[in-house]
Motif scaffolding. Sequence first.
Motif, PDB file in Angstrom:
ATOM      1  N   MET A 247     -11.204  21.959 -15.541  1.00  0.00           N
ATOM      2  CA  MET A 247      -9.808  21.778 -15.963  1.00  0.00           C
ATOM      3  C   MET A 247      -9.734  21.214 -17.384  1.00  0.00           C
ATOM      4  O   MET A 247     -10.704  20.686 -17.918  1.00  0.00           O
ATOM      5  CB  MET A 247      -9.075  20.863 -14.996  1.00  0.00           C
ATOM      6  CG  MET A 247      -9.564  19.451 -14.995  1.00  0.00           C
ATOM      7  SD  MET A 247      -8.717  18.424 -13.789  1.00  0.00           S
ATOM      8  CE  MET A 247      -9.651  16.905 -13.964  1.00  0.00           C
ATOM      9  N   SER A 248      -8.552  21.336 -17.961  1.00  0.00           N
ATOM     10  CA  SER A 248      -8.271  20.743 -19.271  1.00  0.00           C
ATOM     11  C   SER A 248      -7.622  19.380 -19.058  1.00  0.00           C
ATOM     12  O   SER A 248      -6.960  19.158 -18.039  1.00  0.00           O
ATOM     13  CB  SER A 248      -7.328  21.646 -20.061  1.00  0.00           C
ATOM     14  OG  SER A 248      -7.868  22.938 -20.185  1.00  0.00           O
TER      15      SER A 248
ATOM     16  N   LYS B 256      -5.858  21.667  -7.480  1.00  0.00           N
ATOM     17  CA  LYS B 256      -6.723  22.243  -8.507  1.00  0.00           C
ATOM     18  C   LYS B 256      -5.918  22.698  -9.730  1.00  0.00           C
ATOM     19  O   LYS B 256      -5.883  23.884 -10.065  1.00  0.00           O
ATOM     20  CB  LYS B 256      -7.549  23.396  -7.935  1.00  0.00           C
ATOM     21  CG  LYS B 256      -8.487  22.946  -6.829  1.00  0.00           C
ATOM     22  CD  LYS B 256      -9.492  24.016  -6.489  1.00  0.00           C
ATOM     23  CE  LYS B 256     -10.508  23.465  -5.494  1.00  0.00           C
ATOM     24  NZ  LYS B 256     -11.504  24.454  -5.079  1.00  0.00           N
ATOM     25  N   PRO B 257      -5.240  21.768 -10.395  1.00  0.00           N
ATOM     26  CA  PRO B 257      -4.405  22.144 -11.547  1.00  0.00           C
ATOM     27  C   PRO B 257      -5.259  22.609 -12.726  1.00  0.00           C
ATOM     28  O   PRO B 257      -6.419  22.227 -12.848  1.00  0.00           O
ATOM     29  CB  PRO B 257      -3.674  20.844 -11.885  1.00  0.00           C
ATOM     30  CG  PRO B 257      -4.610  19.771 -11.438  1.00  0.00           C
ATOM     31  CD  PRO B 257      -5.279  20.303 -10.208  1.00  0.00           C
TER      32      PRO B 257
ATOM     33  N   ASN C  16       0.781  21.472  -9.271  1.00  0.00           N
ATOM     34  CA  ASN C  16       0.116  22.733  -8.968  1.00  0.00           C
ATOM     35  C   ASN C  16      -0.540  23.287 -10.233  1.00  0.00           C
ATOM     36  O   ASN C  16      -1.752  23.386 -10.321  1.00  0.00           O
ATOM     37  CB  ASN C  16       1.138  23.731  -8.406  1.00  0.00           C
ATOM     38  CG  ASN C  16       0.503  24.723  -7.459  1.00  0.00           C
ATOM     39  OD1 ASN C  16      -0.660  24.588  -7.095  1.00  0.00           O
ATOM     40  ND2 ASN C  16       1.250  25.736  -7.070  1.00  0.00           N
ATOM     41  N   GLY C  17       0.275  23.614 -11.246  1.00  0.00           N
ATOM     42  CA  GLY C  17      -0.278  24.079 -12.513  1.00  0.00           C
ATOM     43  C   GLY C  17      -0.724  22.930 -13.395  1.00  0.00           C
ATOM     44  O   GLY C  17      -1.717  23.017 -14.118  1.00  0.00           O
TER      45      GLY C  17
ATOM     46  N   SER D 235      -2.186  14.395   1.493  1.00  0.00           N
ATOM     47  CA  SER D 235      -2.018  15.565   2.378  1.00  0.00           C
ATOM     48  C   SER D 235      -0.706  16.281   2.101  1.00  0.00           C
ATOM     49  O   SER D 235      -0.631  17.514   2.187  1.00  0.00           O
ATOM     50  CB  SER D 235      -2.053  15.125   3.847  1.00  0.00           C
ATOM     51  OG  SER D 235      -3.304  14.587   4.174  1.00  0.00           O
ATOM     52  N   GLU D 236       0.326  15.507   1.757  1.00  0.00           N
ATOM     53  CA  GLU D 236       1.636  16.096   1.502  1.00  0.00           C
ATOM     54  C   GLU D 236       1.576  17.102   0.344  1.00  0.00           C
ATOM     55  O   GLU D 236       2.226  18.153   0.372  1.00  0.00           O
ATOM     56  CB  GLU D 236       2.644  14.984   1.177  1.00  0.00           C
ATOM     57  CG  GLU D 236       4.075  15.470   1.078  1.00  0.00           C
ATOM     58  CD  GLU D 236       5.054  14.349   0.763  1.00  0.00           C
ATOM     59  OE1 GLU D 236       6.253  14.561   0.925  1.00  0.00           O
ATOM     60  OE2 GLU D 236       4.596  13.262   0.340  1.00  0.00           O
ATOM     61  N   VAL D 237       0.775  16.777  -0.687  1.00  0.00           N
ATOM     62  CA  VAL D 237       0.606  17.692  -1.815  1.00  0.00           C
ATOM     63  C   VAL D 237       0.009  19.013  -1.327  1.00  0.00           C
ATOM     64  O   VAL D 237       0.434  20.101  -1.720  1.00  0.00           O
ATOM     65  CB  VAL D 237      -0.307  17.055  -2.897  1.00  0.00           C
ATOM     66  CG1 VAL D 237      -0.539  18.029  -4.042  1.00  0.00           C
ATOM     67  CG2 VAL D 237       0.294  15.757  -3.415  1.00  0.00           C
ATOM     68  N   LEU D 238      -0.979  18.921  -0.430  1.00  0.00           N
ATOM     69  CA  LEU D 238      -1.674  20.115   0.055  1.00  0.00           C
ATOM     70  C   LEU D 238      -0.807  20.959   0.983  1.00  0.00           C
ATOM     71  O   LEU D 238      -0.837  22.187   0.925  1.00  0.00           O
ATOM     72  CB  LEU D 238      -2.957  19.688   0.779  1.00  0.00           C
ATOM     73  CG  LEU D 238      -4.026  19.053  -0.115  1.00  0.00           C
ATOM     74  CD1 LEU D 238      -5.067  18.327   0.707  1.00  0.00           C
ATOM     75  CD2 LEU D 238      -4.684  20.102  -0.998  1.00  0.00           C
ATOM     76  N   THR D 239      -0.025  20.302   1.842  1.00  0.00           N
ATOM     77  CA  THR D 239       0.832  21.068   2.761  1.00  0.00           C
ATOM     78  C   THR D 239       1.988  21.716   1.995  1.00  0.00           C
ATOM     79  O   THR D 239       2.410  22.825   2.313  1.00  0.00           O
ATOM     80  CB  THR D 239       1.383  20.167   3.890  1.00  0.00           C
ATOM     81  OG1 THR D 239       2.012  19.016   3.312  1.00  0.00           O
ATOM     82  CG2 THR D 239       0.272  19.705   4.821  1.00  0.00           C
ATOM     83  N   ARG D 240       2.480  21.012   0.950  1.00  0.00           N
ATOM     84  CA  ARG D 240       3.623  21.544   0.200  1.00  0.00           C
ATOM     85  C   ARG D 240       3.208  22.661  -0.750  1.00  0.00           C
ATOM     86  O   ARG D 240       3.848  23.707  -0.804  1.00  0.00           O
ATOM     87  CB  ARG D 240       4.299  20.409  -0.579  1.00  0.00           C
ATOM     88  CG  ARG D 240       5.448  20.881  -1.458  1.00  0.00           C
ATOM     89  CD  ARG D 240       6.226  19.707  -2.036  1.00  0.00           C
ATOM     90  NE  ARG D 240       6.927  18.962  -1.007  1.00  0.00           N
ATOM     91  CZ  ARG D 240       7.739  17.939  -1.262  1.00  0.00           C
ATOM     92  NH1 ARG D 240       7.933  17.550  -2.511  1.00  0.00           N
ATOM     93  NH2 ARG D 240       8.329  17.304  -0.289  1.00  0.00           N
TER      94      ARG D 240
END
Length: 603
Positions: free
Chosen positions: A208-209, A174-175, A92-93, A116-121
């Motif tokens: 992003m960095s 979008k970290p 996330n971050g 998708s799992e990343v987005l739902t979680r």
Amino acid sequence: MTSTPVLSVQNLTTSFLIDGEWKSVVRNVSFDVRPGETVAIVGESGSGKSVTSLSIMRLLAPGSSRIEGRIELAGTDLLALPEKEMRGVRGNGASMIFQEPMTSLNPIFTIGRQISEVLTRHKGLSKQEARAQTVRLLEKVRIPNASSRFDDYPHQFSGGMRQRVMIAMALASKPKLLIADEPTTALDVTIQGQILDLIKVLQEEEGMSVLFITHDMGVVAEIADRTIVMYRGEAVESGPTEEIFQHGKHPYTRALLSAVPRLGSMRNHRWPTRFAVVDMKTGETAEPEEIADTVARGRTPVLAVRNLVTRFPVRSGLFARQTGAVHAVENISFDLFQGETLSLVGESGCGKSTTGRSIMRLIEPTGGEVALDGYDVLRLDGIGLRNMRKTIQMIFQDPFSSLNPRMTVGAAIAEPFIKHKLGTAKEAREKTVDLLRKVGLSPDMASRYPHEFSGGQRQRIAIARALSLDPKVIVADESVSALDVSIKAQVCNLLLDLQQSLNLAFLFISHDMAVVERVSHRVAVMYLGEIVEIGPRAAVFENPQHPYTKKLMAAVPVPDPARRGIRRGISSDELKSPVRGMDYLPPKREYREVSAGHLVQMA
């Protein structure tokens, strides 16, 4: 750029519990990564660069590791967070991509489900919303036909495409920070170039960095705004990339830069040339020496390959009937002379390793002729094959998997000599001592086991073992590609020295164009199982004719920070499939001679 860093690391010290004692492997490392900036951490294996990245993400086993110092991500002290909250930060971050995507992707789930799992979680999206967003992410990382590939599994993607999937997964939330740990090391040079371009473009689009971890100074030059050089767990030098490359002060920095093989550095050399030997402590460089020409041209070649074909059946259906074939090697011919190095180059899947294994009959060829020092290789029975292998030996990419972990290295080196009944046990021991000295190891190391050696030392042991039967030909299959730059230089120098002293012929299989340019007398470029260009090293490198040869050379990272703004143009093309139907007839190929011995396949 704003002055507030996205990531701030202060006095990071990471220790591991070893034999009841805490031993630090990273000591007092401090650096910042600002918004939109790319910072590279560079160093060889064991320098502590990957442990630094795993410490930042808190991915080390808590019981056997200890992380001290301060790590702030967008103002949050990561070391003070409970594990549950840290899980929310990961992906996330800050997100991380690793060297080998196949070990990071779950083989039993589709790639669409895993993203998708990343987005739902993390984002709380519904299944339909997550699917639509996943397809957009796959399109963003230039995966062709993204919507139709949503339900494909990791094994259905090439290495480069799997790495793109990992980047899509890392970008899903979008970290603010992307940590890339050796993301291109295992990839072919053209795919590596595409991934580097992709990371640069996505960084610009997403703002992003990036914290980029690598041992490849060419990659550092192309991607990094600032560079941190690590050596034995400490940051020994840091600064703007241009400054590091042009005015590196620490001996280790200068040594790393000196050891990098540069494409085009052989323009004024007629024969293969030793790599510059650099002292990693003092930074002093011993100038490279050109190797005297030892090739016995005009005589009968020690290895003659004519119209070699190797195909693997493709079976499908209930009764596993053959429905096609993988045309791994298709109608290739070449000669190899005593004292010569002929390099086979090309991307993964082009057939170069299959060629080496077919010549040795480790894989059974489908057709053609192979003549090796008087042997008609393809007609030999078991006893004949055994005798033939005294003449030709192979060195593999991973020496650890080719050495028996339960056998001392002395026993491993002596084993072929004893199995072929070439002498007594005493003579085998004497031979082993002599070979260890030849490859730059001390005889007392014979009693140790493979795990007690570094990667470079294990490769020297594998070379000693290959020499135990006094072969005339050695097939070196990606034998230096997994080694650090300084170790790679040492092993290549060793091979060149052994070639000169023992008059060995090398079939050198590699995708590293800068190394190939350095060690070769002649070069053959392979694409989809065929040789598309072959000729003297200088002719092929200084006057490449085939489009694929030009593409390979253009993709090689150059250790020059002035090239950082260069974009090669991101392609979503994969190497075409060599699978053909049962009715496929290979076209008859014709070659034109550009100059003496320089042949190019005509379109």
